[in-house]
Design a protein around this motif. Structure first.
Motif, PDB file in Angstrom:
ATOM      1  N   GLN A 264     121.370  53.809 -23.141  1.00  0.00           N
ATOM      2  CA  GLN A 264     120.663  55.001 -23.498  1.00  0.00           C
ATOM      3  C   GLN A 264     120.960  56.114 -22.818  1.00  0.00           C
ATOM      4  O   GLN A 264     120.968  56.130 -21.615  1.00  0.00           O
ATOM      5  CB  GLN A 264     119.148  54.596 -23.305  1.00  0.00           C
ATOM      6  N   PHE A 265     121.547  57.270 -23.705  1.00  0.00           N
ATOM      7  CA  PHE A 265     122.108  58.440 -23.131  1.00  0.00           C
ATOM      8  C   PHE A 265     121.163  59.581 -23.486  1.00  0.00           C
ATOM      9  O   PHE A 265     120.820  59.706 -24.619  1.00  0.00           O
ATOM     10  CB  PHE A 265     123.595  58.817 -23.411  1.00  0.00           C
ATOM     11  N   PHE A 266     120.821  60.478 -22.432  1.00  0.00           N
ATOM     12  CA  PHE A 266     120.293  61.914 -22.838  1.00  0.00           C
ATOM     13  C   PHE A 266     121.280  62.544 -23.481  1.00  0.00           C
ATOM     14  O   PHE A 266     122.442  63.087 -22.919  1.00  0.00           O
ATOM     15  CB  PHE A 266     119.778  62.560 -21.405  1.00  0.00           C
TER      16      PHE A 266
ATOM     17  N   THR B 196     123.896  61.917 -19.641  1.00  0.00           N
ATOM     18  CA  THR B 196     123.683  60.880 -18.660  1.00  0.00           C
ATOM     19  C   THR B 196     123.134  59.599 -19.035  1.00  0.00           C
ATOM     20  O   THR B 196     122.314  59.680 -20.190  1.00  0.00           O
ATOM     21  CB  THR B 196     123.107  61.575 -17.447  1.00  0.00           C
ATOM     22  N   ALA B 197     123.272  58.477 -18.629  1.00  0.00           N
ATOM     23  CA  ALA B 197     122.737  57.264 -18.846  1.00  0.00           C
ATOM     24  C   ALA B 197     121.543  56.879 -18.188  1.00  0.00           C
ATOM     25  O   ALA B 197     121.329  57.161 -17.161  1.00  0.00           O
ATOM     26  CB  ALA B 197     123.744  55.999 -18.921  1.00  0.00           C
ATOM     27  N   VAL B 198     120.682  56.172 -18.897  1.00  0.00           N
ATOM     28  CA  VAL B 198     119.370  55.754 -18.306  1.00  0.00           C
ATOM     29  C   VAL B 198     119.634  54.601 -17.483  1.00  0.00           C
ATOM     30  O   VAL B 198     120.475  53.519 -18.137  1.00  0.00           O
ATOM     31  CB  VAL B 198     118.149  55.269 -19.403  1.00  0.00           C
ATOM     32  N   ALA B 199     119.462  54.570 -16.318  1.00  0.00           N
ATOM     33  CA  ALA B 199     119.734  53.389 -15.379  1.00  0.00           C
ATOM     34  C   ALA B 199     119.003  52.106 -15.820  1.00  0.00           C
ATOM     35  O   ALA B 199     117.876  51.914 -16.040  1.00  0.00           O
ATOM     36  CB  ALA B 199     119.120  53.743 -14.000  1.00  0.00           C
ATOM     37  N   ARG B 200     120.089  51.063 -15.816  1.00  0.00           N
ATOM     38  CA  ARG B 200     119.374  49.756 -16.179  1.00  0.00           C
ATOM     39  C   ARG B 200     120.614  48.888 -15.692  1.00  0.00           C
ATOM     40  O   ARG B 200     121.681  48.936 -15.711  1.00  0.00           O
ATOM     41  CB  ARG B 200     119.272  49.574 -17.661  1.00  0.00           C
ATOM     42  N   ASP B 201     120.236  47.571 -15.702  1.00  0.00           N
ATOM     43  CA  ASP B 201     120.928  46.488 -15.045  1.00  0.00           C
ATOM     44  C   ASP B 201     121.788  45.854 -16.406  1.00  0.00           C
ATOM     45  O   ASP B 201     121.085  45.224 -17.247  1.00  0.00           O
ATOM     46  CB  ASP B 201     120.197  45.314 -14.261  1.00  0.00           C
TER      47      ASP B 201
END
Length: 204
Positions: free
Chosen positions: A187-189, A194-199
């Protein structure tokens, strides 16, 4: 007059002798069976000694540089994706081949990410840097609706899907191959890309 009793002869039927070809086939099958058992024991022993961890892919970084969505329902994307091929084994080298990934927007292919076969030494990683620049892609009705919905929210979601063949190797003769599969939702803003941090790691 008494007749002399003649001793009766008993003849044993020895049957048909086994063909040498059948003996040869039996010996070869026995040798192959023993070889398979020995190989299995060797691989299991090496596994118990080294306890190798499976090499895998990780989406380390992603950034949405530009997104253009027109009133005609076409999508143009400029994205940067960095993927790490990781080998966390301390005693076994690893290799990656047949890397085939796809960047998608709700089922619509945006770009294909591939790589030539490469080696990753023990306790090391290889950086795969992908600049994703698409040509205008027409979206279907479902994808159009999702794009308009996500633009209103200010966050747009893309997916990276695919697989790669991995192999860890100890010495010359002992090696094991696996497929590792990646299914990652990013997911990007829209405001800053920027990308939402996730594994996002591949699994077997």
């Amino acid at each position: 007059m008494d007749q002399k009793m003649r001793p009766q002869r008993f003849v044993m039927d020895q049957g048909q002798r086994t063909s040498p070809i059948i003996w040869a086939v039996g010996i070869i099958c026995t040798i192959l069976s023993i070889g398979i058992i020995v190989s299995g024991v060797a691989v299991f022993t090496v596994y118990l000694i080294y306890k190798p961890k499976m090499p895998h892919l990780v989406v380390n970084e992603a950034h949405l540089n530009n997104l253009v969505y027109t009133q005609y329902g076409t999508l143009d994307v400029d994205m940067s994706v960095i993927i790490l091929a990781e080998n966390t084994n301390n005693k076994a080298d690893a290799s990656f081949s047949d890397v085939s990934l796809a960047v998608q927007f709700h089922g619509v292919d945006i770009a294909r990410l591939q790589a030539y076969p490469f080696e990753v030494y023990r306790n090391n990683s290889q950086v795969l840097n992908y600049p994703v620049r698409s040509t205008p892609i027409p979206l279907d009705q479902f994808s159009k609706a999702e794009m308009e919905k996500e633009l209103n929210k200010g966050v747009v979601q893309f997916g990276i899907y695919g697989k790669a063949r991995t192999r860890w190797r100890v010495g010359i003769f002992i090696s094991v191959k696996f497929w590792t599969r990646l299914s990652c939702h990013l997911q990007f803003f829209i405001s800053n890309g920027t990308a939402v941090a996730r594994d996002c790691s591949s699994h077997y």
